[in-house]
Design a protein around this motif. Sequence first.
Motif, mmCIF file in Angstrom:
data_model
loop_
_atom_site.group_PDB
_atom_site.id
_atom_site.type_symbol
_atom_site.label_atom_id
_atom_site.label_comp_id
_atom_site.label_asym_id
_atom_site.label_seq_id
_atom_site.Cartn_x
_atom_site.Cartn_y
_atom_site.Cartn_z
ATOM 1 N N GLY A 176 0.794 -1.206 0.000
ATOM 2 C CA GLY A 176 0.000 0.000 0.000
ATOM 3 C C GLY A 176 0.833 1.265 0.000
ATOM 4 N N ASP A 177 0.122 2.402 0.028
ATOM 5 C CA ASP A 177 0.761 3.713 -0.007
ATOM 6 C C ASP A 177 0.000 4.636 0.930
ATOM 7 N N PRO A 178 0.646 5.152 1.979
ATOM 8 C CA PRO A 178 -0.056 5.996 2.946
ATOM 9 C C PRO A 178 -0.531 7.335 2.388
ATOM 10 N N LYS A 179 -0.123 7.666 1.154
ATOM 11 C CA LYS A 179 -0.507 8.949 0.572
ATOM 12 C C LYS A 179 -1.405 8.804 -0.655
ATOM 13 N N LYS A 180 -1.731 7.574 -1.002
ATOM 14 C CA LYS A 180 -2.493 7.344 -2.225
ATOM 15 C C LYS A 180 -3.929 6.921 -1.927
ATOM 16 N N VAL A 181 -4.865 7.636 -2.539
ATOM 17 C CA VAL A 181 -6.280 7.276 -2.419
ATOM 18 C C VAL A 181 -6.629 6.324 -3.558
ATOM 19 N N ARG A 182 -7.174 5.166 -3.208
ATOM 20 C CA ARG A 182 -7.565 4.178 -4.204
ATOM 21 C C ARG A 182 -9.073 4.041 -4.254
ATOM 22 N N GLU A 183 -9.599 3.801 -5.465
ATOM 23 C CA GLU A 183 -11.016 3.464 -5.600
ATOM 24 C C GLU A 183 -11.133 1.946 -5.566
ATOM 25 N N VAL A 184 -11.989 1.448 -4.694
ATOM 26 C CA VAL A 184 -12.156 0.005 -4.515
ATOM 27 C C VAL A 184 -13.610 -0.372 -4.764
ATOM 28 N N THR A 185 -13.801 -1.430 -5.509
ATOM 29 C CA THR A 185 -15.146 -1.940 -5.762
ATOM 30 C C THR A 185 -15.281 -3.314 -5.123
ATOM 31 N N ASP A 186 -16.227 -3.433 -4.202
ATOM 32 C CA ASP A 186 -16.501 -4.696 -3.518
ATOM 33 C C ASP A 186 -17.910 -5.152 -3.847
ATOM 34 N N ILE A 187 -18.080 -6.450 -4.010
ATOM 35 C CA ILE A 187 -19.400 -7.033 -4.242
ATOM 36 C C ILE A 187 -19.677 -8.009 -3.106
ATOM 37 N N TRP A 188 -20.630 -7.658 -2.272
ATOM 38 C CA TRP A 188 -20.941 -8.436 -1.067
ATOM 39 C C TRP A 188 -22.366 -8.954 -1.136
ATOM 40 N N THR A 189 -22.552 -10.163 -0.648
ATOM 41 C CA THR A 189 -23.887 -10.760 -0.601
ATOM 42 C C THR A 189 -24.310 -10.968 0.849
ATOM 43 N N PHE A 190 -25.491 -10.469 1.175
ATOM 44 C CA PHE A 190 -26.069 -10.615 2.500
ATOM 45 C C PHE A 190 -27.224 -11.613 2.432
ATOM 46 N N ALA A 191 -27.454 -12.320 3.534
ATOM 47 C CA ALA A 191 -28.508 -13.339 3.551
ATOM 48 C C ALA A 191 -29.290 -13.287 4.858
ATOM 49 N N ARG A 192 -30.545 -13.738 4.765
ATOM 50 C CA ARG A 192 -31.395 -13.832 5.957
ATOM 51 C C ARG A 192 -32.433 -14.918 5.750
ATOM 52 N N ASP A 193 -32.713 -15.672 6.807
ATOM 53 C CA ASP A 193 -33.785 -16.660 6.788
ATOM 54 C C ASP A 193 -35.094 -15.902 6.940
ATOM 55 N N ILE A 194 -35.881 -15.847 5.873
ATOM 56 C CA ILE A 194 -37.083 -15.013 5.893
ATOM 57 C C ILE A 194 -38.232 -15.649 6.658
ATOM 58 N N THR A 195 -38.082 -16.899 7.082
ATOM 59 C CA THR A 195 -39.120 -17.513 7.904
ATOM 60 C C THR A 195 -38.784 -17.412 9.395
ATOM 61 N N SER A 196 -37.628 -16.866 9.697
ATOM 62 C CA SER A 196 -37.193 -16.745 11.088
ATOM 63 C C SER A 196 -37.656 -15.416 11.686
ATOM 64 N N LYS A 197 -37.855 -15.423 12.991
ATOM 65 C CA LYS A 197 -38.192 -14.185 13.687
ATOM 66 C C LYS A 197 -36.969 -13.290 13.854
ATOM 67 N N ASN A 198 -35.789 -13.847 13.635
ATOM 68 C CA ASN A 198 -34.559 -13.059 13.707
ATOM 69 C C ASN A 198 -34.454 -12.202 12.449
ATOM 70 N N PRO A 199 -34.495 -10.893 12.569
ATOM 71 C CA PRO A 199 -34.512 -10.029 11.385
ATOM 72 C C PRO A 199 -33.131 -9.708 10.826
ATOM 73 N N ASN A 200 -32.073 -10.186 11.459
ATOM 74 C CA ASN A 200 -30.730 -9.781 11.073
ATOM 75 C C ASN A 200 -30.274 -10.402 9.754
ATOM 76 N N TRP A 201 -29.593 -9.589 8.944
ATOM 77 C CA TRP A 201 -28.915 -10.044 7.737
ATOM 78 C C TRP A 201 -27.443 -10.232 8.068
ATOM 79 N N LYS A 202 -26.813 -11.224 7.428
ATOM 80 C CA LYS A 202 -25.386 -11.446 7.635
ATOM 81 C C LYS A 202 -24.667 -11.515 6.289
#
Length: 242
Positions: free
Chosen positions: A208-234
Amino acid sequence: MSEAFDIYTLLFLVLAVVIFIRLRNVLGRRTGNERQPFDPYATPDQKRPQPPKTNEPVVALPRGRSAPLPEAAGPSVEDIEARLGSHAPKDSPLARSLTQLMRVDPSFDPGQFLDGAKTAYEMIVMSFAEGDEASLKQLLGTEVFEGFESAIRERETRGEKVESNLIGINKTDIIESDVKNRTAYVTVKFVSELISVTRDAEGEVVEGDPKKVREVTDIWTFARDITSKNPNWKLVATESAN
């Protein structure tokens, strides 16, 4: 903290308010360069690549499809179109998949989900940079957590430290959604700007470089059991588009 947080933002703040407050004090930190993917769903006789030694691990999402759950009594066509808004072109595959998700999970709202996803993104990348495994365990699915945990342990063994500064998240878009059996999956593309550097035990820069700004593209997938009472996505899968 505002009492006006929408439901999806609250879901991504985990159950512990104390964790959220501590994380917000250091929001803006980011991990380093992205990692090559490995397949946590490989069969035992398949050779699984080891996670890279530094930076954020990548975990692939299995792409096999299952029949979706029957539609529940949900929002009207007009309500669905209003929720979709600019998040998906009308009659596009994404619009159809999001519509299916809203019919089986009437509480889902794309805009509110993205607000929560941005908060989760900041918390996760900052926790990874800090090596905060306890917080990560609350936010990640099992396979992703194991990859992050392994990378943190390897980093600590080498005596390396990551110094990251998240300049900002420039864009967040839902690019895919699906319902497999009882689980809803939503994939988000994040475009962010960051400064990141990795130092060895002597404080010398090894990446890395402490003086350089980088553009980063991340693709993340979140999931949740929709029949569960737990509303949290992970977070259940990560990918880098850089």
